[in-house]
Design an enzyme around this catalytic site. Structure first.
Site, PDB file in Angstrom:
ATOM      1  N   TYR B  82       0.832  -1.207   0.000  1.00 33.86           N
ATOM      2  CA  TYR B  82       0.000   0.000   0.000  1.00 33.86           C
ATOM      3  C   TYR B  82       0.871   1.264   0.000  1.00 33.86           C
ATOM      4  O   TYR B  82       0.358   2.359   0.076  1.00 33.86           O
ATOM      5  CB  TYR B  82      -0.962   0.008   1.181  1.00 33.86           C
ATOM      6  CG  TYR B  82      -2.046  -1.064   1.074  1.00 33.86           C
ATOM      7  CD1 TYR B  82      -3.004  -1.002   0.073  1.00 33.86           C
ATOM      8  CD2 TYR B  82      -2.103  -2.117   1.975  1.00 33.86           C
ATOM      9  CE1 TYR B  82      -3.990  -1.982  -0.032  1.00 33.86           C
ATOM     10  CE2 TYR B  82      -3.091  -3.093   1.880  1.00 33.86           C
ATOM     11  CZ  TYR B  82      -4.033  -3.020   0.867  1.00 33.86           C
ATOM     12  OH  TYR B  82      -5.015  -3.982   0.764  1.00 33.86           O
ATOM     13  N   TYR B 459     -11.729  -0.463   0.207  1.00 31.49           N
ATOM     14  CA  TYR B 459     -11.687  -0.190   1.650  1.00 31.49           C
ATOM     15  C   TYR B 459     -10.348   0.427   2.019  1.00 31.49           C
ATOM     16  O   TYR B 459     -10.194   0.995   3.096  1.00 31.49           O
ATOM     17  CB  TYR B 459     -11.937  -1.487   2.447  1.00 31.49           C
ATOM     18  CG  TYR B 459     -10.696  -2.192   2.947  1.00 31.49           C
ATOM     19  CD1 TYR B 459      -9.980  -3.048   2.117  1.00 31.49           C
ATOM     20  CD2 TYR B 459     -10.236  -2.003   4.245  1.00 31.49           C
ATOM     21  CE1 TYR B 459      -8.842  -3.679   2.563  1.00 31.49           C
ATOM     22  CE2 TYR B 459      -9.082  -2.642   4.689  1.00 31.49           C
ATOM     23  CZ  TYR B 459      -8.381  -3.478   3.856  1.00 31.49           C
ATOM     24  OH  TYR B 459      -7.232  -4.105   4.294  1.00 31.49           O
ATOM     25  N   ARG B 460      -9.371   0.383   1.084  1.00 34.66           N
ATOM     26  CA  ARG B 460      -7.992   0.785   1.355  1.00 34.66           C
ATOM     27  C   ARG B 460      -7.286   0.719   0.022  1.00 34.66           C
ATOM     28  O   ARG B 460      -7.679  -0.040  -0.855  1.00 34.66           O
ATOM     29  CB  ARG B 460      -7.382  -0.260   2.294  1.00 34.66           C
ATOM     30  CG  ARG B 460      -6.007  -0.020   2.829  1.00 34.66           C
ATOM     31  CD  ARG B 460      -5.685  -1.194   3.745  1.00 34.66           C
ATOM     32  NE  ARG B 460      -4.426  -1.042   4.451  1.00 34.66           N
ATOM     33  CZ  ARG B 460      -3.876  -1.968   5.220  1.00 34.66           C
ATOM     34  NH1 ARG B 460      -4.502  -3.123   5.401  1.00 34.66           N
ATOM     35  NH2 ARG B 460      -2.735  -1.770   5.845  1.00 34.66           N
TER      36      ARG B 460
END
Lengths: 516, 516
Positions: B82, B459-460
């Site tokens: 991420y 969600y992310r």
């Protein structure tokens, strides 16, 4: 203090914007606190505005901002014992959302509902149909608003008893009229508004609970899948000081989910008030003496403390859970272990408390109003208690002793969640008796002060004590309140929304005045 | 784009305030995204500040505000896939909290811990002692920060797998240096900070997750009571289109708590990547063809879809649960129902995924990095999926087909929570291969766009896609983002805290520049 009137111009503007039948002025005394302890008349509203939809809410906010009129938002205003529909600023206009009562969706596969503020637990229960594939979790009084109760972090006694935790998705109208949807509802194309809480980025749902930052116009609630069956269990404990062991035995069973539901530990008086009145047992001066309580308990067949919970699921799981739980509590000397038979989910139990445990709203909690006779009312002391026997015993003793000094019985109990207990004590009084009313108010205020000094904070409180309870959240010179005030000012610069709620005051006081 | 340098004056001020050994400048390339897809060098930080305590954090914020330097907060910066520790604004100073690694409290009765940002899952696990009375829930990679993972709403596979839901209490330093404690922590005298989440009034914890509104310096986490024993279950399903029935069978079992843990449904490739490399099975061009996947699955003894979950508790309950679950899944044709024996909680299973299910952190998830050879990296597509078979099948098909078009295998799976699924697809690539890197980035961006159009929100997401993912939350002309921006401006008027995080940009751009 006399009621400060909202200006005729503002009233005309509300009527212009929402229609004349959406504005009540003149006698709005039905919006006064029905259970006001002491002298609470200073909080009287001056008018009521009744929006029918989100556009009406926006229109009402626009008028309130233009005329700097404080609005006091209620879903239906039935949180009796915490103030009902009454505002915190004299002369406020009550923004009563009860006409917004659509059940927008019930998903009978994923088990959730989307409701407006006027929808009561009775309404939603009825809409779930028969046989129920999903259950809701009703609070003590089934007539209340699902949104109202959830936003105030109310609770019940099924596995879905933590209402705030079972909330998923909100629509909120901000003071500037902007309509925000939280979680996945912020994505127009999403069908998952009631599926996943957080969405992407910061999550604001908790910020709109017990707050005055917006008007919640839609709210998603998760529903409990109807189990195959259930078994209601009740244990009675003979001695006052059994409480400590009851809590320490119950805690690990709740924490690991052996007992799935919020379990309730009730004092003898609280149990007795559901099925009898005080003068059946005692009619002397002061709080009921120990001997009278013991005699009453024997007669009714209850203990000094009484534990009630419910096990859910197929018989195999309920039986296995019951055996574990039973074995643990059987260790407490003088414990009486009752239980109801395992029942199919379609079979309703009789009593109100028991019906609540299978998701059926009722109003039997109001039986307590008859305990002392006259025009029964109550006001509550509501601290959080760690699920430790010694903490529960300390709180119960503190309250019982202080209550007795002003002639109040210990109508108290603990609701054991997975991780925390709500300790609720109700000071029951005759509201036609000014001395009893004042004594009830004084007692609750004293308890909040003393509990605060001992490190016990309120999770919720009556209007009259909101500033006091909030002030106890004092870390770093009230940094949390500074944060709330910063956000309040950013979102509601004119301070029109529910000024004073939970102790949060806007920087600019609105024209209603009357703040402390 | 070349790195924009922070001014020497600002660096000197950081060193003055925190000490010279708390400031890294010059080569800070170790803070770059280790798995950067495509060309992500434009986000390079210019320096790093390493506070040792809350006062240091306040001092760093004061300097950042004075010099208008953008800070990029990381707990330890190990959320690889991420973005790692890399900022969103070129020339940012990374505020790396890894030196703050105190475990402030572990309560072995109430089952909670209070930790600082530098505490990893390994650290906390170690501190829980042996035998463990309480378990933590580790995410896929155990080296990460408990606070970092929780704030990003990470998850794991035990009953405590929803990390955000198991969080209780925060300490946050706001941009102005004010130290706020949430929930009961806002009450100095309270001992219940980790007992009850909400406290009194609005609750802000959710607002500080996936956000740039403050620096979280302490966080409470609930721990799972160690069960008596456990049984790991694994089911293999032969056909690609079994997914629909698997999800529809699993959903009610998760929703009513028969299966207590987050259950994982993994594609054959995802399972295989944990125990083998791609060239063991296929070395041709493009994505692995169906026949190769089937041959591989037969050889390893897995299905096209593989379900893994764990049952916890005393034998009587585990046995009852297992019988219910087994009977339901046995209905799916071609299902193979494996299971491990019931084991005492003190007995550790062997594999990494299995160890995670009994609360033991590990790094075996990183095995996937070897799947394609070279310098393995991955970047993830992470939509929420309603727990409906047809939705899961739609998402899986969409991703598989699109991935195959650019030569990526479907390394995907669904984690089934109580109410929602996380669908995670990892595009695995060799980061020394610029073409593969770019293709991975392009694929994820395409998937996010297409999923968004179909109503599926992230969600992310990786740094590079935060603006895109945020823009899909578009209801009422992006009202949620307007709310975020209003709060951002109120709490961080100079916009120094993590500008651009989750797509939230300050009104004033800080001097680092480089924003899109």
């Amino acid at each position: 203090m006399s009621t400060q009137a909202v200006s005729d111009a503002a009233l005309a503007a509300f009527a212009d914007a929402l229609g004349p039948d959406a504005v009540l002025s003149g006698d709005v005394s039905s919006y006064a606190d029905p259970f006001a302890p002491g002298d609470a008349a200073s909080y009287a509203p001056s008018a009521v505005v009744l929006p029918s939809n989100v556009e009406d809410v926006r229109a009402a906010l626009a008028v309130a901002n233009r005329f700097r009129v404080p609005l006091w938002t209620v879903s239906t205003g039935r949180n009796f014992a915490y103030g009902g529909a009454e505002p915190r600023v004299n002369g406020s206009v009550v923004l009563d959302l009860r006409r917004m009562k659509r059940i927008i969706e019930i998903d009978q596969t994923l088990g959730h509902a989307l409701v407006e503020p006027g929808v009561t637990y009775y309404d939603l229960h009825r809409a779930l149909g028969t046989p129920r594939r999903f259950w809701l979790d009703p609070p003590a009084a089934g007539w209340g608003s699902v949104i109202g109760n959830t936003l105030e972090r109310g609770y019940g006694t099924t596995p879905y008893g933590d209402h705030a935790a079972q909330q998923c998705g909100m629509e909120v109208v901000l003071a500037n009229g902007d309509i925000v949807r939280t979680g996945m509802g912020a994505m127009s194309a999403s069908r998952d508004w009631q599926v996943f809480k957080s969405g992407f980025g910061p999550s604001y749902d908790g910020m709109f609970m017990q707050s005055n930052f917006g008007v919640v116009t839609k709210l998603g609630v998760w529903l409990m899948p109807a189990p195959e069956g259930y078994m209601i269990c009740r244990y009675a404990f003979a001695r006052e000081d059994d409480l400590e062991r009851v809590v320490d035995t119950l805690r690990p069973l709740r924490m690991d989910g052996t007992i799935q539901s919020n379990a309730v530990i009730e004092s003898a008086v609280r149990w007795a008030a559901g099925v009898s009145t005080r003068k059946d047992w005692y009619d002397g001066p002061g709080a009921m003496p120990d001997e009278a309580i013991d005699a009453m308990a024997r007669k009714i067949g209850i203990g000094r403390w009484n534990l009630r919970f419910c096990l859910y699921g197929p018989l195999s799981l309920v039986k296995a859970r019951r055996d574990i739980v039973h074995a643990r509590f059987a260790d407490i000397a003088g414990a009486t272990l009752f239980e109801m038979p395992y029942r199919d989910a379609s079979v309703e139990p009789e009593g109100g408390g028991d019906r609540a445990q299978v998701g059926i709203p009722n109003m039997e909690a109001f039986n307590l109003l008859n305990w002392r006779g006259g025009s029964g009312a109550h006001v509550d002391f509501s601290p959080i208690c760690a699920p430790l026997g010694r903490e529960a015993a300390t709180q119960a003793r503190m309250v019982r002793e202080r209550a007795a000094q002003s002639g109040f019985d210990y109508y108290g109990g603990f609701t054991m969640g997975e991780r925390a207990m709500h300790h609720i004590f109700a000071a029951i009084f005759d509201r036609d008796d000014p001395q009893q009313s004042r004594a009830a108010g004084t007692l609750i205020e004293t308890l909040i002060r003393e509990a605060g000094a001992a490190g016990y904070g309120q999770y919720r409180t009556h209007l009259a004590f909101m500033d006091l309870a909030a002030a106890q959240y004092d870390f770093n010179d009230r940094a949390l309140m500074r944060l709330s005030e910063t956000i309040k000012h950013a979102l509601d610069p004119n301070g029109v929304l529910s000024p004073g709620k939970q102790g949060i005051w806007p920087a600019k006081r609105t024209s209603g005045g009357g703040a402390p």
